[in-house]
Design an enzyme around this catalytic site. Structure first.
Site, PDB file in Angstrom:
ATOM      1  N   ARG A 537       0.886  -1.354  -0.109  1.00 18.46           N
ATOM      2  CA  ARG A 537       0.033  -0.081  -0.067  1.00 18.46           C
ATOM      3  C   ARG A 537       0.803   1.238  -0.149  1.00 18.46           C
ATOM      4  O   ARG A 537       1.886   1.435   0.503  1.00 18.46           O
ATOM      5  CB  ARG A 537      -0.838   0.126   1.474  1.00 18.46           C
ATOM      6  CG  ARG A 537      -2.013  -0.648   1.467  1.00 18.46           C
ATOM      7  CD  ARG A 537      -2.582  -0.629   2.821  1.00 18.46           C
ATOM      8  NE  ARG A 537      -3.272  -1.742   2.863  1.00 18.46           N
ATOM      9  CZ  ARG A 537      -4.628  -1.549   2.784  1.00 18.46           C
ATOM     10  NH1 ARG A 537      -5.334  -0.269   2.354  1.00 18.46           N
ATOM     11  NH2 ARG A 537      -5.544  -2.231   2.719  1.00 18.46           N
ATOM     12  N   SER A 601       7.889  -5.124   6.682  1.00 16.52           N
ATOM     13  CA  SER A 601       7.512  -6.105   7.201  1.00 16.52           C
ATOM     14  C   SER A 601       8.442  -7.225   7.229  1.00 16.52           C
ATOM     15  O   SER A 601       8.244  -8.262   7.002  1.00 16.52           O
ATOM     16  CB  SER A 601       6.088  -6.603   7.165  1.00 16.52           C
ATOM     17  OG  SER A 601       5.309  -5.477   6.960  1.00 16.52           O
ATOM     18  N   ASP A 655       5.960  -3.903  10.850  1.00 21.38           N
ATOM     19  CA  ASP A 655       4.804  -3.953  10.772  1.00 21.38           C
ATOM     20  C   ASP A 655       4.168  -4.056  12.291  1.00 21.38           C
ATOM     21  O   ASP A 655       3.069  -3.653  12.612  1.00 21.38           O
ATOM     22  CB  ASP A 655       3.893  -4.877   9.873  1.00 21.38           C
ATOM     23  CG  ASP A 655       4.667  -6.285  10.172  1.00 21.38           C
ATOM     24  OD1 ASP A 655       5.533  -6.682  10.736  1.00 21.38           O
ATOM     25  OD2 ASP A 655       3.991  -7.246   9.325  1.00 21.38           O
TER      26      ASP A 655
HETATM   27  C1  G6P Z   1      -0.980  -4.952   8.407  1.00 18.20           C
HETATM   28  C2  G6P Z   1       0.114  -4.130   7.810  1.00 18.20           C
HETATM   29  C3  G6P Z   1       1.051  -5.174   6.902  1.00 18.20           C
HETATM   30  C4  G6P Z   1       1.079  -6.388   7.666  1.00 18.20           C
HETATM   31  C5  G6P Z   1      -0.020  -7.201   7.523  1.00 18.20           C
HETATM   32  C6  G6P Z   1       0.193  -8.427   7.868  1.00 18.20           C
HETATM   33  O1  G6P Z   1      -2.259  -4.750   7.752  1.00 18.20           O
HETATM   34  O2  G6P Z   1      -0.407  -3.016   7.517  1.00 18.20           O
HETATM   35  O3  G6P Z   1       2.097  -4.538   6.866  1.00 18.20           O
HETATM   36  O4  G6P Z   1       2.167  -7.073   7.178  1.00 18.20           O
HETATM   37  O5  G6P Z   1      -0.896  -6.440   8.640  1.00 18.20           O
HETATM   38  O6  G6P Z   1      -1.008  -9.196   7.540  1.00 18.20           O
HETATM   39  P1  G6P Z   1      -0.961 -10.094   5.977  1.00 18.20           P
HETATM   40  O7  G6P Z   1      -2.093 -11.172   6.586  1.00 18.20           O
HETATM   41  O8  G6P Z   1      -1.461  -9.352   4.977  1.00 18.20           O
HETATM   42  O9  G6P Z   1       0.138 -10.798   6.159  1.00 18.20           O
HETATM   43  C1  BGC Z   2       9.100 -10.821   9.393  1.00 15.14           C
HETATM   44  C2  BGC Z   2       8.505  -9.960  10.245  1.00 15.14           C
HETATM   45  C3  BGC Z   2       7.300  -9.484  10.354  1.00 15.14           C
HETATM   46  C4  BGC Z   2       6.095 -10.841  10.015  1.00 15.14           C
HETATM   47  C5  BGC Z   2       4.746 -10.234   9.974  1.00 15.14           C
HETATM   48  C6  BGC Z   2       7.972 -11.758   9.189  1.00 15.14           C
HETATM   49  O1  BGC Z   2       8.045 -12.805   8.308  1.00 15.14           O
HETATM   50  O2  BGC Z   2       9.995 -11.252   9.405  1.00 15.14           O
HETATM   51  O3  BGC Z   2       9.458  -8.608  10.229  1.00 15.14           O
HETATM   52  O4  BGC Z   2       6.958  -8.526  11.132  1.00 15.14           O
HETATM   53  O5  BGC Z   2       6.601 -11.589   9.185  1.00 15.14           O
HETATM   54  O6  BGC Z   2       4.592  -9.819   8.649  1.00 15.14           O
END
Ligand code: G6P
Ligand code: BGC
Ligand code: BGC
Length: 915
Positions: A537, A601, A655
């Site tokens: 995003r 992240s 994140d």
């Molecule tokens: C949030 C954050 C993202 C994060 C995500 C994890 O919405 O804005 O940066 O990585 O949660 O969720 P997802 O299920 O998309 O991996």
């Molecule tokens: C990353 C983290 C992150 C997590 C959730 C992991 O694979 O190493 O930095 O916070 O995923 O998105």
């Protein structure tokens, strides 16, 4: 029966014609009447099913504990003992259980003497056991150990496959001492006494309808309705278990023994009953009972015919009124009635019947007798069709199908001796259940083989369940083991925090340079990037005072194609910048240089807020030339490659940290950030004095734990299964992110897929066949778990998901797959809970509090979308961290908002420094 005139009829016989019409008219049910019968049957079924206590409704709708139709894999050597009105049949059935199921049947029938129908029940059961011993002595050869299925065709209250109490005798049986008793026990005792040379265990007792249904099933064409029209009549069918109130189960289907013979015992059929039926009922040994049975089944049809003939005779309708009454009841057997219906020999048979009754039957008399028999049989078939139509309609509606294609297993004298009977049923069903395409399958050798199959299916299901359980036990996490995991993480946290041991810790405990959660005084417009979850995003975040509406977010989602995520670093960062330019153009903010917070992240080693050295890629990213480099710098370089464009990156934020800040804006108690999505991780506010990797002792700093890597040093090995090892090995980062691979959305589907492959491989699931799709990596996404585990989801929908993957799925398969999903996601939730417990306990101990109140800000698709995950995390935390009261707050705006808030704090600090 509308027109009884026939060629050659004498003119003087007008009286007789009228009499015939009058006598038979009440038996001739109109289509409307049959529709009404169907409707009433449906109501009676509903009433019977919804009773929480058995025996309260007129028609009992009894659960049979037969849950599976057959899948062709049943095998073994089984004994069956089958009681019917006239005989005891001993059967030995061998099932080969290969694709084209081969069945070998040896049997012998022993006639029951009339006296056994009335004598003490013990005599009857002893007789059955003796028949069995005789049979085995002549057929048993060397084998002495047997499992036995008992076909007992009476109204029973069953509480398990091998426990069944007789409610009431029917069909002329009246043996005292059996009603209210468990017939399995009675037979077992008799067998133990009379079959001493053998070791026989009764493992299933079934109604004859169930035996019929099962014997008509084949692997390809399951038969889901059983219909018997014999001395008695009855039906059974596969009902959704959730509709059977006494069961209190939601899953799968169960065969329900309707005991439809008693339909009408509450008066529901009174308007259709004729005088003949009333007389017959009064003369029976169970007046007022089995009203539907008495209209349909062969034990009674002869008597109905007898009553009609009797009436005709008394009114001068036969033989010119030479005699005025027929001899006593019982003279007209149903088998004679069926013979009379025979096209060629029927009239001759009618003649000999009349003679036996003392009548000199004329040709016309014989013809009339034939018509009486026809009318009685027609009515039987019509009523039977109305009952069957109710079952078909009920099944079709329960399965939400516009059209139902179904096989009905049939058995009994009426079908065997009267070829027209099933044809008549079919004709009537055309308008009573027009949406159903029915195939009648005649049971080959009685219900015997079906009973053997139930016995075999019970044995198979039992074995499958055991295989499933023993496999799933590997994934079971005891509280003791969860405590161990919690303690191990705690140790890794300490190692990661201390300067000397940081490098050997599997959790890197990375300082974020964020020292406090927002205090509400943050203001301004910011850009934010959010990279690393399901979506990439770009956001514009406007932070106003609460009075002016707080935070406003405008954002666009962009995709990161896998070839970019796994290409070169330059490609990846150029793509990111292209997206930013697109966003700014769309928002009309080109040329503006807003401060930017970058949610990235992935694990980054930070030495300040705006610098982050990528430690490793995770979650399917592997862009080259990035690991070991400052991600902010890579972004700035990509910006430079774009002319006429500039960015002011002020913070790089994990994140978890973004989520904690975002939730902290609303809840000042939020001092932990948790992500359970594609990956998993957490951050929390640690005391600076404990952070050995950053100078300074004062205050706190948010630590990005990077708990996804917990266990990369092998410390979680004792809790890993072969499935976890397989998933790890097949991933793009083997040996890394071991904890993440037990918990997060990127991997749970894969774990389930490998378990399903194993279960299919050993023949426990999908009849031993895995489809190509199931063998393909990532074709069973974690979102399937969320759907499959949803409460109230019909088994049909579970099966639809699996069928999409090209699998052939039985009802039991669906249930077992669901169980696999539940166990895998439950383990993930428990492990996540154990880790959260380690974190909150550490915070509590840091602060030397007896009780800690803390909020965890959470984000991630798995946590948010899975129906039970969040609850199971909470439950585990409660158990493992009893001195912490933990509130979980879901982040609504993603971590981009948090990154902007961090940028805001950084800008304010910079302004203050400059001032
Ligand atoms: C949030 C954050 C993202 C994060 C995500 C994890 O919405 O804005 O940066 O990585 O949660 O969720 P997802 O299920 O998309 O991996
Ligand atoms: C990353 C983290 C992150 C997590 C959730 C992991 O694979 O190493 O930095 O916070 O995923 O998105
Ligand atoms: C019994 C049923 C049986 C049916 C057909 C009825 O009288 O109550 O249990 O299925 O006869 O044999």
């Amino acid at each position: 029966m509308e027109n009884v005139a026939q060629p050659g009829q004498k003119s003087g016989s007008n009286h007789v014609t009228k009499l015939m019409q009058k006598s038979l008219q009440p038996l001739n049910l109109s289509q409307e009447q049959l529709r009404q019968v169907k409707g009433r049957m449906l109501e009676a079924m509903e009433r019977g099913l919804s009773q929480r206590e058995e025996g309260k409704a007129t028609m009992s709708m009894l659960p049979t504990y037969v849950r599976a139709t057959l899948d062709g894999t049943e095998r073994g050597d089984f004994l069956v003992l089958e009681l019917s009105q006239k005989q005891v049949r001993a059967v030995r059935v061998q099932l080969t259980g290969i694709e084209q199921q081969q069945v070998q049947v040896q049997d012998h029938a022993y006639d029951i003497q009339e006296k056994f129908l009335k004598e003490d029940g013990k005599q009857l059961f002893s007789f059955m056991a003796k028949c069995l011993a005789k049979f085995l002595d002549s057929h048993g050869k060397t084998q002495t150990d047997f499992s036995l299925g008992f076909s007992f065709p009476f109204h029973c209250h069953q509480t398990g496959l091998d426990h069944s109490e007789l409610i009431s005798w029917t069909k002329g049986f009246q043996c005292p001492g059996v009603e209210g008793e468990d017939v399995v026990q009675l037979l077992q005792q008799a067998i133990d006494q009379h079959c001493k040379r053998y070791h026989i265990r009764i493992i299933a007792v079934v109604n004859d309808t169930v035996g019929t249904m099962m014997s008509c099933s084949s692997g390809d064409e399951p038969c889901e309705i059983g219909l018997v029209v014999d001395a008695g009549t009855n039906s059974c069918y596969m009902e959704e278990a959730r509709h059977v109130a006494v069961l209190g189960e939601n899953e799968g289907r169960m065969c329900v023994n309707m005991e439809w013979g008693s339909f009408g015992d509450d008066g529901a059929l009174d308007d259709l009953l004729t005088d003949y039926d009333r007389c017959l009922d009064q003369e029976s040994h169970n007046p007022g009972k089995q009203r539907f049975e008495k209209l349909i089944s062969s034990l009674y049809l002869g008597d109905v015919v007898h009553h009609i003939l009797d009436r005709l005779v008394s009114q001068g309708g036969l033989s010119g009124g030479i005699i005025t009454a027929l001899p006593t009841r019982g003279k007209v057997k149903t088998c004679r009635v069926l013979e009379i219906l025979h096209e060629q020999e029927g009239l001759a048979k009618a003649k000999s019947l009349l003679m036996e009754l003392g009548l000199e039957g004329s040709d016309l008399d014989c013809f009339h007798v034939q018509q009486v028999c026809q009318a009685v049989c027609n009515r039987s078939a019509n009523l039977c069709a109305a009952g069957l139509a109710a079952i078909l309609t009920r099944i079709r509606i329960a399965r939400e199908l516009p059209q139902l294609k179904i096989a009905v297993g049939i058995d009994g004298e009426m079908f065997r001796k009267q070829a027209q009977y099933s044809h008549m049923l079919k004709q009537k069903l055309k308008f009573l259940a027009p949406e159903c395409d029915i195939t009648f399958v005649q049971s080959k050798d009685g219900g015997g083989r079906g009973v053997a199959m139930v016995t075999a299916a019970a044995a198979r299901l039992f074995a499958q369940r055991q295989q499933l359980q023993s496999l799933l036990n590997q994934l079971h996490m005891s509280t003791e083991n969860l405590c161990k995991v919690q303690a191990l993480l705690r140790r890794e946290m300490e190692l990661g925090l201390a300067k000397e041991t940081n490098v050997i810790a599997s959790t890197r405990m990375l300082p974020s340079y964020v020292r406090s959660i927002p205090d509400g005084s943050e203001r301004g417009d910011f850009l934010a990037l959010d990279l690393g979850g399901t979506n990439f995003r770009v956001l514009l975040v406007q932070v106003h005072s609460q009075e002016q509406g707080g935070v406003h977010i405008f954002s666009e989602v962009y995709s990161i194609p896998p070839q970019v995520a796994q290409g070169t670093g330059t490609q990846l960062f150029d793509h990111i910048v292209t997206c930013i330019v697109d966003f700014q153009t769309k928002q009309g903010m080109m040329g503006q240089k807003l401060p930017l917070g970058f949610t990235f992240s992935f694990p980054c080693k930070q030495t300040s807020l705006d610098q982050g050295i990528l430690v490793r890629w995770t979650k399917g990213f592997s862009a080259s030339d990035c690991v070991g480099k400052d991600v902010v710098q890579l972004l700035r370089e990509a910006v430079k490659r774009q002319q006429h464009f500039d960015l002011d990156v002020v913070a790089i934020v994990n994140d978890t940290v973004g989520t904690m800040m975002s939730c902290g804006y609303d809840d000042p108690n939020c001092e932990v950030g948790l992500i359970v999505g594609t990956g998993t991780n957490a951050c929390y506010m640690e005391e600076m004095q404990n952070v050995g990797t950053v100078e300074g002792e004062e205050g706190r700093m948010c630590i990005n734990m990077e708990w996804g890597a917990f266990g990369d040093n092998g410390c979680l090995e004792p809790f890993m299964t072969t499935f976890d090892q397989t998933v790890d090995k097949a991933s793009i980062n083997p040996g890394q992110q071991r904890f993440e691979k037990l918990i997060s959305g990127m991997y749970l589907g894969e774990i389930v897929r490998h378990i399903l492959l194993k279960l299919a491989g050993q023949g426990t699931l999908f009849r031993g066949q895995a489809s190509p799709a199931l063998q393909t990596k990532d074709l069973f996404p974690t979102k399937f778990l969320s759907v499959i585990e949803s409460d109230g989801l019909a088994q049909r929908q579970v099966r639809a998901i699996l069928e999409e993957l090209g699998l052939r799925v039985s009802c039991e398969d669906g249930m077992m797959v669901r169980e696999v999903c539940q166990v895998v996601s439950h383990r993930a939730a428990q492990l996540c809970g154990a880790a959260v417990a380690a974190v909150v306990e550490k915070i509590r101990e840091n602060r030397a509090l007896e009780q800690l109140e803390v909020t965890v800000g959470v984000d991630g698709t798995l946590y948010k979308l899975h129906p039970h995950f969040s609850q199971q995390v909470k439950e585990t935390v409660k158990v493992l961290a009893p001195c912490c009261s933990v509130t979980f707050l879901q982040s609504e705006d993603g971590s981009g908002k948090g990154a902007a808030l961090i940028a805001a704090v950084a800008c304010r600090a910079a302004q203050q420094q400059n001032a």
